[in-house]
Motif scaffolding. Structure first.
Motif, PDB file in Angstrom:
ATOM      1  N   SER A 136       0.748  -1.240   0.012  1.00 20.05           N
ATOM      2  CA  SER A 136       0.152   0.063  -0.232  1.00 20.05           C
ATOM      3  C   SER A 136       0.730   1.297  -0.080  1.00 20.05           C
ATOM      4  O   SER A 136       2.002   1.020   0.571  1.00 20.05           O
ATOM      5  N   THR A 137       0.367   2.275  -0.729  1.00 19.38           N
ATOM      6  CA  THR A 137       1.010   3.502  -0.588  1.00 19.38           C
ATOM      7  C   THR A 137       0.001   4.579  -0.140  1.00 19.38           C
ATOM      8  O   THR A 137      -1.139   4.741  -0.430  1.00 19.38           O
ATOM      9  N   THR A 138       0.663   5.438   0.748  1.00 22.89           N
ATOM     10  CA  THR A 138      -0.210   6.503   1.440  1.00 22.89           C
ATOM     11  C   THR A 138       0.527   7.639   1.307  1.00 22.89           C
ATOM     12  O   THR A 138       1.862   7.811   1.457  1.00 22.89           O
ATOM     13  N   THR A 139       0.056   8.814   0.574  1.00 25.07           N
ATOM     14  CA  THR A 139       0.538  10.151   0.488  1.00 25.07           C
ATOM     15  C   THR A 139      -0.130  11.196   1.777  1.00 25.07           C
ATOM     16  O   THR A 139      -1.428  11.275   1.869  1.00 25.07           O
ATOM     17  N   LEU A 140       0.678  11.638   2.566  1.00 22.27           N
ATOM     18  CA  LEU A 140       0.312  12.614   3.486  1.00 22.27           C
ATOM     19  C   LEU A 140       0.865  14.055   3.150  1.00 22.27           C
ATOM     20  O   LEU A 140       1.848  14.285   2.796  1.00 22.27           O
ATOM     21  N   VAL A 141       0.081  14.885   3.270  1.00 17.74           N
ATOM     22  CA  VAL A 141       0.257  16.335   2.793  1.00 17.74           C
ATOM     23  C   VAL A 141       0.346  17.259   4.142  1.00 17.74           C
ATOM     24  O   VAL A 141      -0.994  17.356   4.519  1.00 17.74           O
TER      25      VAL A 141
END
Length: 107
Positions: A97-102
């Protein structure tokens, strides 16, 4: 007298808040997390400097919850620097899984 009141009102309005065109864009940090159960990879892009790459191998993640603890440490560091989570998005497949947090700098 009306002219004096008019100019005072103008100066108060001008001093009350910055003009939209003169504000700077907020500092943004983007964090991409890739987790496939064995490895944890963190790519961190900050407003200044080169992007940072942190990779944790299975030997670093043996203890239960080790990946969550590494992620918690990164988030705590960003919060201490004054960043707040603005948005997140992610996805995954059979590989992981890939999660992007901004994060944006809190004013």
């Amino acid at each position: 007298m009306k002219t004096l009141l008019f100019w005072c009102a103008c100066f108060v309005g001008w001093a009350a808040g910055p003009a939209q065109g003169q504000t700077t864009s907020p500092a943004v940090v983007v964090v991409r997390l890739f987790d496939n159960g064995n490895n944890l990879i963190m790519d961190i892009a900050r407003p200044t400097g080169a992007p940072e790459h942190r990779e944790f191998k299975p030997r670093d993640l043996r203890a239960p919850g080790a990946a969550a603890e590494r992620t918690r440490q990164l988030l705590a560091q960003l919060y201490q620097e004054g960043y707040g989570l603005t948005s997140t998005y992610g996805g995954g497949d059979h590989l992981g899984s890939t999660t992007t947090l901004v994060f944006t700098k809190r004013m």
